[in-house]
Write an enzyme that holds these catalytic residues in place. Structure first.
Site, mmCIF file in Angstrom:
data_model
loop_
_atom_site.group_PDB
_atom_site.id
_atom_site.type_symbol
_atom_site.label_atom_id
_atom_site.label_comp_id
_atom_site.label_asym_id
_atom_site.label_seq_id
_atom_site.Cartn_x
_atom_site.Cartn_y
_atom_site.Cartn_z
ATOM 1 N N CYS A 815 0.813 -1.218 0.000
ATOM 2 C CA CYS A 815 0.000 0.000 0.000
ATOM 3 C C CYS A 815 0.847 1.268 0.000
ATOM 4 O O CYS A 815 0.449 2.290 -0.569
ATOM 5 C CB CYS A 815 -0.963 0.003 1.183
ATOM 6 S SG CYS A 815 -0.153 -0.057 2.804
ATOM 7 N N CYS A 997 6.436 44.764 3.119
ATOM 8 C CA CYS A 997 6.156 45.043 4.522
ATOM 9 C C CYS A 997 4.759 44.543 4.867
ATOM 10 O O CYS A 997 3.793 44.794 4.137
ATOM 11 C CB CYS A 997 6.276 46.546 4.775
ATOM 12 S SG CYS A 997 5.825 47.031 6.459
ATOM 13 N N CYS A 1000 2.506 48.097 5.688
ATOM 14 C CA CYS A 1000 2.199 49.118 4.682
ATOM 15 C C CYS A 1000 2.289 48.612 3.255
ATOM 16 O O CYS A 1000 1.865 49.304 2.322
ATOM 17 C CB CYS A 1000 3.122 50.328 4.870
ATOM 18 S SG CYS A 1000 4.857 49.986 4.483
ATOM 19 N N CYS A 1008 12.082 40.464 11.628
ATOM 20 C CA CYS A 1008 12.247 40.272 13.079
ATOM 21 C C CYS A 1008 11.817 38.861 13.468
ATOM 22 O O CYS A 1008 10.630 38.525 13.389
ATOM 23 C CB CYS A 1008 11.426 41.311 13.848
ATOM 24 S SG CYS A 1008 11.638 41.171 15.642
ATOM 25 N N CYS A 1011 9.429 38.673 16.520
ATOM 26 C CA CYS A 1011 8.016 38.991 16.271
ATOM 27 C C CYS A 1011 7.239 37.804 15.707
ATOM 28 O O CYS A 1011 6.018 37.873 15.584
ATOM 29 C CB CYS A 1011 7.898 40.171 15.311
ATOM 30 S SG CYS A 1011 8.293 41.762 16.060
ATOM 31 N N CYS A 1026 9.226 47.413 6.620
ATOM 32 C CA CYS A 1026 10.056 48.496 6.101
ATOM 33 C C CYS A 1026 10.681 49.235 7.292
ATOM 34 O O CYS A 1026 10.279 49.014 8.449
ATOM 35 C CB CYS A 1026 9.234 49.435 5.233
ATOM 36 S SG CYS A 1026 7.973 50.356 6.151
ATOM 37 N N CYS A 1029 8.025 51.291 9.508
ATOM 38 C CA CYS A 1029 7.110 50.454 10.299
ATOM 39 C C CYS A 1029 7.867 49.709 11.398
ATOM 40 O O CYS A 1029 7.351 49.503 12.502
ATOM 41 C CB CYS A 1029 6.371 49.467 9.409
ATOM 42 S SG CYS A 1029 5.182 50.246 8.286
ATOM 43 N N HIS A 1034 8.761 48.475 17.023
ATOM 44 C CA HIS A 1034 9.713 48.158 18.083
ATOM 45 C C HIS A 1034 9.903 49.286 19.084
ATOM 46 O O HIS A 1034 10.749 49.197 19.974
ATOM 47 C CB HIS A 1034 11.053 47.742 17.471
ATOM 48 C CG HIS A 1034 10.971 46.456 16.726
ATOM 49 N ND1 HIS A 1034 10.854 46.390 15.345
ATOM 50 C CD2 HIS A 1034 10.922 45.162 17.155
ATOM 51 C CE1 HIS A 1034 10.779 45.143 14.954
ATOM 52 N NE2 HIS A 1034 10.818 44.358 16.042
ATOM 53 N N HIS A 1042 13.650 43.373 20.943
ATOM 54 C CA HIS A 1042 13.776 42.607 19.702
ATOM 55 C C HIS A 1042 14.965 43.109 18.889
ATOM 56 O O HIS A 1042 15.337 44.289 18.951
ATOM 57 C CB HIS A 1042 12.498 42.723 18.874
ATOM 58 C CG HIS A 1042 11.324 42.020 19.490
ATOM 59 N ND1 HIS A 1042 10.145 41.797 18.822
ATOM 60 C CD2 HIS A 1042 11.150 41.468 20.723
ATOM 61 C CE1 HIS A 1042 9.308 41.161 19.609
ATOM 62 N NE2 HIS A 1042 9.884 40.961 20.772
ATOM 63 N N HIS A 1076 -1.785 1.370 7.370
ATOM 64 C CA HIS A 1076 -2.278 1.228 5.996
ATOM 65 C C HIS A 1076 -2.327 2.605 5.332
ATOM 66 O O HIS A 1076 -2.926 3.540 5.867
ATOM 67 C CB HIS A 1076 -3.663 0.591 5.989
ATOM 68 C CG HIS A 1076 -4.231 0.399 4.604
ATOM 69 N ND1 HIS A 1076 -3.636 -0.411 3.662
ATOM 70 C CD2 HIS A 1076 -5.325 0.929 3.999
ATOM 71 C CE1 HIS A 1076 -4.350 -0.374 2.543
ATOM 72 N NE2 HIS A 1076 -5.366 0.436 2.733
#
Length: 1161
Positions: A815, A997, A1000, A1008, A1011, A1026, A1029, A1034, A1042, A1076
């Site tokens: 099988c 990003c 945006c 990251c 994150c 980007c 952002c 952060h 981070h 199986h």
């Protein structure tokens, strides 16, 4: 203050109206745990506590202990979300809404009160919506609800509360306390009705599984201490946090009989109970009665063995009356502050005792079972006993009950060296209850287990899962007989002695080490020789050996140990030893005899009284005799043989020979065997490797391969040594202690060459006989189909591929190969290059069989016979790739890797980058770390989490991506359901691929890793941002630590350009259940375009029959793919239509293809 910090506090609610206090009833208070401990240790009678209120700042308030009721941290957070103290107390007292809130998790379907209207929604967030004030350890817990269906747009936010908590459409989110949430309609009715009372309030019952229970077994020092026999408990997580720190000498526990807050009890004074034992003992009013029953255990063990419909006698007002158990459980609601209530027995009185009861099956307002009026009583276990015939079984019966209890446990051995001297040593045997293990296995992360060490009478220990290796109960008993942990681990690691011991049974001949001398003997007893320890489910297994012949008198016993008789033998002719002091009395060339596992033809009566047989004994000396009868001992079939030399057994009876050592003499005697020949046998020639069949007895044909041809000593004529396909032989290739060929044990058979004929399953002569024609369905599957044939389109699948005898016919553990080839080639061309690429001459025949006899017939006729598949398997075996391709079960990845790598030399499909080097592979096994939070994952989530935790990237876009799903060891699935991802976006997984990003949509510059597990941006996926952002994200205190890394943007890529997307399409899924394999294949792009294939869906005939492959449409799959996650998670797999359950619950391997890289378009 962090969540971690809040775990150092104890939380309370004020349950009384206090005088001269500014803390009203319903106020939430807290105290540092260490402060609480020092308070208990310093005062004999603690009447007051200094606590801090969540209403005020730093000031401590003095509150009477009896005015406080302890809360869990989560209960305190839920209640803190309410504005008024009186509302908090009301919810705590009633608890319905509070308990419902505690049961909720992400994606739970609910109804939420939005401006007076109950709206349908799904829980998307649970937690605080503002930072905790610095002076308090917690903040209120709110529920973020996404409104669904006709209620969309009635919310009050996009999904934020100043911060981003989850993602949804505009005005489709609300944040509310738990009092504004109720169950969805389908669940609310059962919630209001309370369900079946027999389940003792399911929510509380489930909750009790997270507790550990104890009984106090020592008289404590002070009068205010809990008395001996008191039942106590502690939350499992709290227990773990306490015992992980150091070798704890005390525990914080709560008494089931008391509403007071926690007490400190010495570890030495506690003995762990199971939940069921705690419930039984809790029915007794007095602590001293509980302790007496726990210490004696006769009544307790009998109660544990009872189930519904067990016949018993019950004490009714001093008279023992006959009855039947009709109900086992609580007869009153558990108190809200305790996880269990007492377990009573509902007994229906029978016969002449009818009418002597005190009820008609009710207890209070609750109907617990049905019987006649005044024929029911509800009693604790101390008022129940077995019927008279069962009362005088003695200690052996009691021992059996305890032994039966061991079946409720799983056993482990510690396989890692301990880090500290106080840790459990390597080689120690541990156990855990199956119920407890199952509940832990269903949890999100199982990195540790609370286990009981068999060498210790102390409390359970916390062990890392990685340090434990599961063993069987028999292995645990054998190893427990050894004194030292290091000896146990050595035997477990080597296993030779352990495996030999597992093969032994009563009357097995052995040699035993008696004071340094190896003496011959027979096994007369195997089991425990010491009383079972009450806190441990097993004892060590010893072997009672009776010494034989010249060694008699060298033993130390007559079969008695400590006054108890285990077997009978002469004086000083017996010894009791662990398995390490035993060895095989007559070592054999290969494996020792194994228990008989033959086919049904042998299990019934393959031999008839009066038939002549040849048998082989330990010295491999063939002897002859007549069958006098058959007998079954220890699960094995033995043949009673009267020998030609008139040998007798020890008691004068005929010799008793294991069935696997006996063969009909006609199969070896040239004088008696009639050759079974094919037509024109003079033209038939056999050579090494020929596939043949031989008639063993009426109705049974054996199939095998010739491994040796020649003459046998003592026999005339040419003989053939066969390696059979099944374990129905009598040898491993040896005859009279001389090896002629090599094969697995019980697969070897020596017969006259004239008795062999060609395997009719693979005859190519035309026309085929009726059996073979029927087996292949008269579909001409043996006909070669050369050239190039495109895969089946959706229209052709529906017209040509549906029904029985469609697809690839399975045979003899094929099988895994059938489902893999059907998945790869029926409707996809992504690996068709395998069929046409240049390969070495020695492997070209395998390629031709695959193309002309399997893939092309499948695509032109919709059917491939087992003959064609066996031809491929035979060729793989004869080419030296694996000696068991025609017989044994394998895994699809093993077969596919062999085919693509070793035979057809395909370049690896997968190139994985670890940052420093590129690794190549043909498939990817998904591994997850222990910290994942996935519950109902998609394939994409699993792949992303695996890549993230292992720091991997795709070096290039794969033409075909084969993903193997994660599993917990070889037995357990890691997830109950996995949701197929039909279109797999791998853009984020590609090395140096331009990314956009996530916020945006501009070209991303940073990624990251920290994150990844931040569910603010969604609970899956890599987080590329980007520069702008990333700075915003952060700047939040929670993410300030981070460390984003810079992405490499390919040279010449314009920042204004849209980053390309790379997506793969799912085209097949292999599934496994009970070893199986089956497969699901997509034949079109509509949601309903799925077929299900099983190469052994049905069978025609028995031993000489054939399997019926089946292909069926499964449009029901589409319904579950489109179902909301919350609804799918709550769905019982048994309620899923058709075969959809197999796809979602049994997935083993997912196959994806790049639409741009198929051979045909």
């Amino acid at each position: 203050m962090s969540s971690e910090g809040s775990s150092k506090y104890l939380f309370f609610i004020i349950v009384k109206e206090l005088r001269n206090s500014c803390l009203p009833q319903g106020s939430i208070c807290y105290i540092e745990e260490m402060q609480y401990v020092s308070k208990i240790n310093s005062e004999e009678h603690m009447k007051t506590l200094e606590v801090k209120s969540m209403r005020y700042w730093v000031t401590e308030r003095t509150v009477q202990v009896d005015a406080l009721q302890q809360l869990t941290k989560k209960e305190a957070e839920l209640l803190q979300a309410l504005d008024k103290d009186k509302d908090r107390f009301k919810c705590f007292e009633d608890r319905k809404k509070l308990d419902f809130a505690l049961s909720l998790s992400k994606d739970s379907p609910v109804e939420v009160n939005v401006r007076g209207e109950w709206c349908e929604g799904v829980v998307r967030y649970i937690g605080g919506i503002k930072e905790p004030e610095r002076q308090h350890p917690i903040t209120g817990m709110f529920f973020g609800i996404e409104l669904m269906g006709r209620h969309k747009g009635k919310g009050g936010s996009i999904d934020s509360f100043g911060l981003k908590f989850f993602t949804c459409e505009r005005d489709c989110a609300v944040f509310v306390p738990f009092t504004m949430v109720q169950g969805a309609p389908s669940k609310e009715d059962s919630y209001k009705n309370g369900g079946d009372f027999n389940h003792d309030n399911n929510m509380l019952s489930d909750e009790s599984n997270t507790y550990l229970f104890f009984i106090i077994v020592q008289e404590l020092l002070y009068s205010f201490d809990h008395p001996q026999g008191c039942i106590c408990y502690i939350e499992e997580n709290e227990y773990l946090s306490q015992v992980k720190t150091e070798n704890s000498t005390t525990l914080f526990v709560r008494c089931v009989d008391s509403r007071l807050i926690k007490s400190v009890v010495s570890v030495d004074a506690l003995q762990q109970l199971t939940k069921k034992e705690a419930e039984l003992l809790q029915t007794l009013d007095k602590d001293k009665d509980r302790f007496k029953c726990f210490e004696d255990r006769k009544e307790l063990d009998f109660a544990l063995s009872l189930s519904k419909d067990s016949p018993v006698e019950v004490n009714v007002r001093g008279e023992w009356c006959e009855g039947v158990v009709r109900y086992i459980g609580g007869i009153k609601e558990p108190e809200r502050q305790h996880p269990i209530t007492g377990m009573f027995f509902g007994i229906e009185l029978m016969g002449r005792h009818k009418g002597k009861g005190g009820s008609n099956d009710n207890f209070g307002p609750n109907k617990l079972f049905t019987c006649e009026r005044d024929c029911a009583v509800f009693v604790p276990f101390t008022m129940v006993r077995g019927l008279p015939s069962k009362l005088n079984l003695g200690s052996k019966c009691e021992q059996n009950k305890l032994s039966d209890q061991s079946s409720q446990y799983l056993f482990f051995i510690v396989v890692k060296e301990p880090l500290h001297s106080c840790d459990t040593p390597q080689g120690c045997i541990c156990c855990v209850q199956k119920e407890e293990y199952a509940s832990k296995l269903n949890s999100k992360n199982m990195t540790s287990l609370v286990v009981t060490c068999m060498n210790s009478k102390l409390l359970p220990k916390v062990m890392s899962v990685d340090a434990l290796q599961e063993i069987t109960k028999e292995e645990a008993e054998l190893l427990q007989a050894l004194d030292k942990d290091k000896d146990r681990f050595k035997c477990f690691e080597d296993r030779k002695e352990l495996d030999f011991a597992l093969s032994l049974s009563e009357d097995s001949p052995v040699e035993v080490d008696v004071n340094g001398e190896w003496c011959e003997g027979m096994v007369r007893y195997a089991g425990g020789i010491t009383e079972l320890d009450r806190q441990h489910p097993i004892t060590g297994m010893f072997f009672g050996i009776e010494l034989k012949e010249k060694h008699k008198g060298k033993g130390q016993t007559d079969g008695t140990y400590r006054g108890k008789k285990y077997f009978a033998c002469g004086r000083d002719c017996g010894v009791f030893v662990p398995f390490t002091r035993l060895r095989d009395s007559a070592p054999k060339p290969l494996d020792p005899l194994l228990p008989w596992k033959g086919v049904s033809g042998y299990q019934e009566e393959p031999l008839v009284v009066g038939e002549r047989v040849t048998f082989f004994t330990d010295d491999d000396r063939g002897r002859h005799g007549i069958v006098m009868g058959l007998e079954k001992k220890q699960g094995m079939v033995y043949v009673l043989v009267s020998t030609d030399t008139h040998e007798k057994g020890e008691d004068g009876s005929p010799l008793s020979i294991p069935l696997q050592c006996v063969i009909k003499e006609e199969l070896l005697s040239p004088d008696r065997l009639e050759p079974c020949m094919t037509p024109n046998v003079e033209d038939v020639t056999f050579s090494l490797g020929s596939m043949v069949e031989v008639k063993l007895f009426e109705g049974r044909t054996a199939y095998g391969t010739i491994r040796w041809i020649g003459t046998l000593p003592g026999y005339d004529g040419i003989r053939a040594g066969l390696e059979l396909e099944e374990d129905i032989g009598v040898s491993d290739g040896t005859f009279k202690n001389k090896r002629f060929f090599q094969c697995p044990y019980k697969r070897g058979l020596f017969v006259r060459l004239a008795s062999c004929r060609k395997d009719t399953r693979f005859l190519s002569a035309a026309p085929p006989d009726a059996a073979v024609s029927e087996r292949n369905g008269d579909r001409g599957a043996d006909e070669l189909v050369p050239g190039r044939v495109a895969p089946l389109t959706s229209d052709k699948v529906l017209k040509m591929l549906m029904g029985d005898m469609k697809g690839i016919q399975g045979h003899c553990n094929s099988c895994y190969m059938d489902s893999a080839l059907f998945s790869l080639f029926s409707c996809s061309s992504v690996l068709d290059s395998l069929l046409f690429m240049s390969v070495p001459q020695e492997d070209a025949q395998i390629q031709n069989i695959l193309l002309q006899e399997i893939v092309n017939p499948l695509r032109t006729k919709g059917f491939v016979s087992e003959k064609s598949m066996m031809k491929l398997r035979k060729k793989l075996q004869s080419s030296g790739h694996c000696p068991t391709f025609t017989t044994d079960e394998k895994d699809p990845e093993e077969f596919l890797t062999l085919l693509m790598s070793d035979i057809l030399r395909l370049e690896p499909l997968l190139k994985l980058s670890t940052g420093k080097k590129v690794q190549e592979s043909y498939y990817y096994q998904i591994f997850l770390d222990q910290n994942h939070s996935l519950v109902l994952p998609t394939v994409r989530q699993l792949l992303e989490h695996s890549f993230w935790s292992n720091s991997l990237r795709l070096a290039e876009v794969p033409a075909c991506l084969i993903l193997q799903m994660p599993r917990f060891g070889k037995t357990f699935k890691m997830f109950n359901k996995i949701i197929p991802t039909l279109e797999l976006d791998i853009s984020d997984l590609l090395l140096d691929n331009p990314q956009e990003c996530i916020l945006c949509g501009q070209l991303a510059e940073l990624e990251c890793n920290n994150c990844f597990v931040d569910d603010t941006f969604g609970n899956t996926g890599f987080k590329q941002l980007c520069g702008k952002c990333s700075l915003q994200v952060h700047s939040h205190p929670k993410r300030s630590s981070h460390k984003p890394s810079h992405l490499r943007i390919p040279d010449g890529f314009r920042p204004s350009a849209i980053p390309p997307k790379e997506k793969l399409q799912l085209f097949a899924v292999l599934c496994i259940e009970t070893s199986h394999y089956v497969s699901f294949v997509r034949h079109g792009r509509c949601p309903e375009d799925w077929v299900f294939f099983d190469s052994m869906a049905d069978r025609q005939g028995d031993q000489d029959g054939y399997n019926i492959p089946r292909v069926q449409a499964c449009p029901e799959v589409a319904r579950y793919l489109e179902m909301p996650l919350g609804e799918l998670a709550a769905l019982n797999p048994r309620d899923m239509e058709g075969v959809a359950k197999r796809l979602f619950c049994d997935a083993y391997m997912y196959l994806y293809e790049s639409p741009r890289m198929g051979l045909y378009h």
